[in-house]
Design a protein around this motif. Structure first.
Motif, PDB file in Angstrom:
ATOM      1  N   ALA A   1       0.739  -1.179   0.030  1.00 43.60           N
ATOM      2  CA  ALA A   1       0.008  -0.149   0.030  1.00 43.60           C
ATOM      3  C   ALA A   1       0.944   1.366   0.059  1.00 43.60           C
ATOM      4  N   ILE A   2       2.075   1.114   0.366  1.00 42.71           N
ATOM      5  CA  ILE A   2       2.937   2.270   0.366  1.00 42.71           C
ATOM      6  C   ILE A   2       3.786   2.339  -0.904  1.00 42.71           C
ATOM      7  N   VAL A   3       3.766   1.605  -1.711  1.00 40.75           N
ATOM      8  CA  VAL A   3       4.673   1.466  -2.989  1.00 40.75           C
ATOM      9  C   VAL A   3       4.023   2.387  -3.980  1.00 40.75           C
ATOM     10  N   ARG A   4       4.918   3.292  -4.571  1.00 41.18           N
ATOM     11  CA  ARG A   4       4.367   3.962  -5.603  1.00 41.18           C
ATOM     12  C   ARG A   4       5.761   4.700  -6.344  1.00 41.18           C
ATOM     13  N   PRO A   5       5.533   5.088  -7.551  1.00 39.92           N
ATOM     14  CA  PRO A   5       6.587   5.802  -8.215  1.00 39.92           C
ATOM     15  C   PRO A   5       6.911   7.018  -7.461  1.00 39.92           C
ATOM     16  N   THR A   6       8.080   7.803  -7.720  1.00 33.86           N
ATOM     17  CA  THR A   6       8.739   8.919  -6.973  1.00 33.86           C
ATOM     18  C   THR A   6       7.895  10.255  -7.689  1.00 33.86           C
ATOM     19  N   ASN A   7       8.000  11.225  -6.969  1.00 28.95           N
ATOM     20  CA  ASN A   7       7.356  12.494  -7.480  1.00 28.95           C
ATOM     21  C   ASN A   7       8.234  12.999  -8.887  1.00 28.95           C
TER      22      ASN A   7
ATOM     23  N   LYS B   1      30.176  14.149   0.317  1.00 24.36           N
ATOM     24  CA  LYS B   1      29.482  12.961  -0.532  1.00 24.36           C
ATOM     25  C   LYS B   1      28.633  11.867   0.549  1.00 24.36           C
ATOM     26  N   THR B   2      27.531  11.520   0.338  1.00 28.92           N
ATOM     27  CA  THR B   2      26.629  10.961   0.915  1.00 28.92           C
ATOM     28  C   THR B   2      26.252   9.733   0.047  1.00 28.92           C
ATOM     29  N   HIS B   3      25.636   8.636   0.648  1.00 24.30           N
ATOM     30  CA  HIS B   3      25.114   7.562  -0.091  1.00 24.30           C
ATOM     31  C   HIS B   3      23.712   7.582  -0.531  1.00 24.30           C
ATOM     32  N   VAL B   4      23.423   7.265  -1.836  1.00 23.43           N
ATOM     33  CA  VAL B   4      22.000   7.271  -2.011  1.00 23.43           C
ATOM     34  C   VAL B   4      21.100   6.294  -1.240  1.00 23.43           C
ATOM     35  N   VAL B   5      20.023   6.894  -0.727  1.00 22.41           N
ATOM     36  CA  VAL B   5      19.242   6.197   0.093  1.00 22.41           C
ATOM     37  C   VAL B   5      17.788   5.341  -0.614  1.00 22.41           C
ATOM     38  N   PHE B   6      17.823   4.070  -0.407  1.00 22.47           N
ATOM     39  CA  PHE B   6      16.673   3.461  -1.068  1.00 22.47           C
ATOM     40  C   PHE B   6      15.672   3.421  -0.233  1.00 22.47           C
ATOM     41  N   TYR B   7      14.491   3.944  -0.152  1.00 19.73           N
ATOM     42  CA  TYR B   7      13.332   3.838   0.773  1.00 19.73           C
ATOM     43  C   TYR B   7      12.403   2.745   0.185  1.00 19.73           C
ATOM     44  N   ALA B   8      11.826   1.910   1.076  1.00 27.56           N
ATOM     45  CA  ALA B   8      10.803   1.003   0.665  1.00 27.56           C
ATOM     46  C   ALA B   8       9.643   1.375  -0.204  1.00 27.56           C
ATOM     47  N   ASN B   9       9.226   2.663   0.059  1.00 29.28           N
ATOM     48  CA  ASN B   9       8.115   3.014  -0.784  1.00 29.28           C
ATOM     49  C   ASN B   9       8.525   3.411  -2.362  1.00 29.28           C
ATOM     50  N   HIS B  10       9.620   3.358  -2.676  1.00 26.35           N
ATOM     51  CA  HIS B  10       9.900   3.640  -4.059  1.00 26.35           C
ATOM     52  C   HIS B  10      10.705   2.263  -4.569  1.00 26.35           C
TER      53      HIS B  10
END
Length: 348
Positions: free
Chosen positions: A272-278, A315-324
């Motif tokens: 239910a939280i999974v959707r494309p990014t803005n 420099k920071t690392h790209v964060v992968f969130y569960a909703n995308h």
């Protein structure tokens, strides 16, 4: 899955997301509202002439883009109540959002009118916030487009050489426009872009967005929910004009996900939280309103070489969130680039 519609003037009881262990597929899943055919393009390079079989099969040039008071009724409510946010109104009470739905203005003009001297082409740049743009010197190229679309923490001051300074359209949710000044203040971000004549496009992510819309369009403090007592219009730097305000239609959002970005994560318990990014929705908005689309600051195969955001000094690392589903989006942009539907900046 099928459903039986109630009486025409009666909203169906809200469906509970927790009743479904994965994304429910209805027999009208891939049926969308469509409007009159879009403007006829005289642009020889328009993406609508693409001969890529996969893109042509999926692409609906006249998909309904915008939600407004004149294209909504009880029948639409009942249909869209079968889909979770932001693709519909699953779990939401009719009485909690109908005021907002009755306020949303009918768009007065196309998002991107054809400009004089443009050889019949509407050229758009969609600019994300990826670290790939830091040191890129793409600013002038971006600003040379007819229109520039940005989203989320669209910080340009101090980074004009890399990302440009113009913003024609700002795509946002209530969360994005309120949280960005808080989270990105340390980088110099103060408020949403406020260029002269700017247009604001909202993704109705959930009930809090409709509460926001009600306050925004009535020029009143938000009456309930997460943003209670907030004055929404103050977040638009005194540039808010309801004739330049657009709300994306749930059908358009669902179409983008179903036809182009359908993640396997929809089969997971957190579906239910999974959707494309803005940003993804912004690219597809451009694909349906522009002839030529260039994309900058989005994830590519070399993303690990760059910081999460272009405005970061360390420099920071790209964060992968569960909703995308970031890998899915990354592969989609490359596929569209290879098919010559978009031009993706890859810094090769």
């Amino acid at each position: 899955m099928k459903f039986s519609s109630p009486a025409p003037e009666t909203p169906i009881p809200p469906l509970d997301k927790s009743s479904f262990k994965k994304y429910p597929i209805w027999d009208f899943e891939d049926i969308y509202n469509q409007d009159a055919p879009p403007r006829h393009s005289t642009c020889n390079q328009t993406l609508r002439n693409s001969q890529d079989k996969s893109f042509k099969k999926a692409f609906l040039p006249n998909i309904r883009l915008y939600l407004h008071k004149d294209n909504f009724n009880m029948s639409e409510w009942n249909r869209l109540s079968h889909f979770n946010n932001p693709f519909g109104f699953m779990g939401i009470q009719y009485k909690d959002v109908i005021e907002a739905l009755k306020l949303i203005p009918v768009p007065k003009e196309p998002l991107f009118p054809l400009k004089p001297g443009g050889y019949g082409c509407v050229r758009c740049a969609v600019v994300g916030t990826g670290g790939i743009l830091k040191g890129s010197k793409m600013g002038k190229e971006i600003d040379d487009h007819d229109y520039v679309i940005r989203m989320n923490a669209a910080l340009t001051k101090g980074h004009e050489e890399d990302v440009g300074k113009r913003t024609s359209v700002y795509v946002h949710t209530a969360h994005a426009i309120t949280a960005s000044p808080y989270f990105y203040k340390k980088y110099g971000y103060k408020a949403a872009p406020a260029d002269e004549g700017i247009k604001y496009v909202m993704i109705p992510e959930g009930i809090r967005d409709f509460q926001w819309i009600t306050g925004l369009l009535k020029r009143e403090r938000v009456a309930a929910g997460q943003y209670r007592n907030t004055r929404p219009w103050t977040y638009y730097s005194n540039k808010f004009d309801e004739t330049h305000f657009y709300v994306l239609h749930p059908d358009f959002l669902r179409y983008v996900r179903n036809r182009f970005l359908k993640s396997n994560n929809l089969n997971a318990s957190y579906w239910a939280i999974v959707r494309p990014t803005n940003g993804a929705f912004s690219i597809f908005l451009a694909l349906h309103t522009c002839d030529i689309v260039s994309v900058y600051g989005f994830m590519t195969n070399s993303y690990s070489n760059y910081s999460n955001y272009y405005y970061e000094d360390v420099k920071t690392h790209v964060v992968f969130y569960a909703n995308h589903d970031y890998p899915l989006e990354m592969n989609t942009w490359k596929k569209l680039h290879d098919a010559k539907v978009i031009r993706l900046y890859q810094r090769l």
